[in-house]
Write a protein that holds these residues in place. Structure first.
Motif, PDB file in Angstrom:
ATOM      1  N   VAL A 109       1.026  -1.230   0.068  1.00 20.31           N
ATOM      2  CA  VAL A 109      -0.002   0.004  -0.073  1.00 20.31           C
ATOM      3  C   VAL A 109       0.730   1.198   0.045  1.00 20.31           C
ATOM      4  N   LEU A 110       2.082   1.107   0.455  1.00 20.65           N
ATOM      5  CA  LEU A 110       2.665   2.439   1.078  1.00 20.65           C
ATOM      6  C   LEU A 110       3.416   2.876  -0.197  1.00 20.65           C
ATOM      7  N   LEU A 111       4.379   1.951  -0.616  1.00 18.00           N
ATOM      8  CA  LEU A 111       5.489   2.146  -1.527  1.00 18.00           C
ATOM      9  C   LEU A 111       4.950   2.860  -2.866  1.00 18.00           C
ATOM     10  N   PRO A 112       3.833   2.482  -3.377  1.00 11.62           N
ATOM     11  CA  PRO A 112       3.279   3.384  -4.493  1.00 11.62           C
ATOM     12  C   PRO A 112       3.160   4.625  -4.245  1.00 11.62           C
TER      13      PRO A 112
ATOM     14  N   LYS B 139      25.086  -0.430 -10.666  1.00 10.39           N
ATOM     15  CA  LYS B 139      24.394  -1.440 -11.182  1.00 10.39           C
ATOM     16  C   LYS B 139      23.189  -1.580 -10.120  1.00 10.39           C
ATOM     17  N   VAL B 140      22.068  -1.967 -10.857  1.00 13.42           N
ATOM     18  CA  VAL B 140      20.901  -2.445  -9.914  1.00 13.42           C
ATOM     19  C   VAL B 140      20.822  -3.719  -9.876  1.00 13.42           C
ATOM     20  N   ASN B 141      20.479  -4.113  -8.668  1.00  6.98           N
ATOM     21  CA  ASN B 141      20.726  -5.562  -8.217  1.00  6.98           C
ATOM     22  C   ASN B 141      18.988  -5.906  -7.617  1.00  6.98           C
ATOM     23  N   PRO B 142      18.148  -6.193  -8.264  1.00  2.00           N
ATOM     24  CA  PRO B 142      16.963  -6.926  -7.626  1.00  2.00           C
ATOM     25  C   PRO B 142      16.890  -8.168  -7.037  1.00  2.00           C
ATOM     26  N   ILE B 143      17.541  -7.910  -5.611  1.00  4.54           N
ATOM     27  CA  ILE B 143      17.965  -9.150  -4.941  1.00  4.54           C
ATOM     28  C   ILE B 143      17.071 -10.263  -4.545  1.00  4.54           C
TER      29      ILE B 143
ATOM     30  N   LEU C 266      13.646  -0.616  -3.723  1.00  7.16           N
ATOM     31  CA  LEU C 266      13.479  -0.528  -2.148  1.00  7.16           C
ATOM     32  C   LEU C 266      12.608  -1.710  -1.667  1.00  7.16           C
ATOM     33  N   LYS C 267      11.481  -2.115  -2.387  1.00 10.62           N
ATOM     34  CA  LYS C 267      10.704  -3.078  -2.030  1.00 10.62           C
ATOM     35  C   LYS C 267      11.661  -4.305  -1.756  1.00 10.62           C
ATOM     36  N   HIS C 268      12.556  -4.608  -2.709  1.00 13.46           N
ATOM     37  CA  HIS C 268      13.672  -5.733  -2.394  1.00 13.46           C
ATOM     38  C   HIS C 268      14.326  -5.771  -1.211  1.00 13.46           C
ATOM     39  N   PHE C 269      14.759  -4.490  -1.013  1.00 16.72           N
ATOM     40  CA  PHE C 269      15.549  -4.060   0.240  1.00 16.72           C
ATOM     41  C   PHE C 269      14.884  -4.530   1.514  1.00 16.72           C
ATOM     42  N   LEU C 270      13.728  -3.890   1.505  1.00 15.69           N
ATOM     43  CA  LEU C 270      12.760  -3.935   2.706  1.00 15.69           C
ATOM     44  C   LEU C 270      12.386  -5.105   3.100  1.00 15.69           C
TER      45      LEU C 270
END
Length: 340
Positions: A99-102, A252-256, A283-287
């Motif tokens: 809900v919040l990230l968007p 580089k971007v890493n979608p972990i 951010l979502k991947h990190f959180l």
């Protein structure tokens, strides 16, 4: 699926308030019935032990009066002006993320495991890698809605009842049933620039962590993972607009958290004995970087789960639900191996 349906419904504010009032009324009715029956048995939630975020499987609820609260599972309001979120206690951090990230927002203390509930952290304990800046989860609470053992609902904040307000965290539900909590929000950016710095002694680790916290621009997120008694890797993160902005254009971007990626703690381990490095993480991947691996316990449940072949063929299924690990009695075998 439950999270997707919630996001698709988009009920009106009036509808949400009516649903909440009805959900609280169901809780109050259970407590009123317990009082009329002579208050027999201690009050406990009806949530089974295996469903709790705990490795404790034995139940201590025999003979207790079990009160159902699982229906209190809706986000009630996101106030972008006051920068607060009001939600019922069974809402999970994963649902808050959706809900919040968007909206470019996150909880002030946004715990990384998606299955953990707001109520569990509110009346229990919560800490995150930005707690060096914003404090523990309890310090993000603005207001609690509590129903006491007599079925009386109370709104509690630090102004109208400071004694109870500061007693509720760490009380683990002994002071009443939480029916809603209002929490502080913070603005975010789409990425986190994560810097990895290996250390080779406990003294160096302590010194560098202290130095990070005293920087002019200290990291938003700061943690360290120890892999041996001497070797650890510090992870320091700052919000970033992404590769289109300075100074991150060449990074580089890493979608972990993609299913084929190594577990995050194994990814961090690669920096042991190196000069370190840095990358951008969505951010979502990190959180929720530890959701797939349940921190590092998943390899004790499924020893080959981080093998590239397993990740590519079955990793898309996701990690076992944390609470299911308790239901299928996985934790005892894990602890037996760790202590043997």
């Amino acid at each position: 699926a439950k999270r997707t349906l919630k996001l698709l419904r988009h009920p009106s504010k009036e509808s949400v308030a009516a649903q909440h009032a009805q959900a609280v009324a169901l809780l109050v009715a259970q407590l009123e019935a317990w009082n009329k029956a002579g208050r027999k048995g201690k009050l406990r939630t009806a949530r089974p032990n295996w469903a709790a975020m705990s490795t404790k499987l034995a139940s201590n609820k025999e003979g207790c009066h079990l009160v159902s609260i699982s229906h209190l599972n809706n986000i009630l309001e996101v106030d972008v002006e006051k920068m607060t979120l009001k939600a019922e206690p069974s809402v999970t951090f994963g649902e808050c993320t959706d809900v919040l990230l968007p909206l470019g927002l996150a909880l002030q203390t946004h715990v990384e495991m998606e299955s953990i509930t707001l109520g569990g952290c509110a009346l229990g304990f919560g800490i995150e890698t930005n707690s060096h800046r914003v404090g523990l989860f309890q310090e993000s609470a603005v207001e609690y809605e509590i129903v006491d053992s007599y079925g009386v609902m109370r709104t509690v904040n630090k102004t109208n009842d400071p004694e109870l307000f500061y007693a509720l965290p760490w009380s683990y539900g002994t002071l009443g049933f939480c029916t809603a909590i209002t929490l502080k929000l913070v603005p975010t950016k789409p990425f986190v620039r994560l810097q990895y710095e290996p250390t080779s002694s406990p003294e160096e680790l302590e010194r560098r962590l202290t130095e990070y916290t005293k920087m002019t621009n200290p990291p938003e997120f700061l943690e360290a993972t120890a892999f041996t008694p001497t070797q650890a890797v510090i992870q320091a993160g700052w919000y970033s607009d992404g590769p289109s902005s300075e100074p991150d254009k060449t990074m580089k971007v890493n979608p972990i958290n993609h299913f084929y990626k190594p577990f995050f703690f194994r990814h961090v381990e690669r920096f042991v004995g190196t000069e370190g490095g840095a990358e951008l993480i969505p951010l979502k991947h990190f959180l929720h970087r530890f959701s797939r691996s349940i921190f590092w316990e998943i390899e004790d449940m499924i020893p080959f789960s981080n093998h590239p072949l397993y990740r590519c063929l079955w990793g898309w299924l996701g990690a076992p639900e944390v609470r299911a690990a308790g239901a299928f009695d996985m934790y005892p075998s894990i602890h037996e191996r760790e202590t043997s």
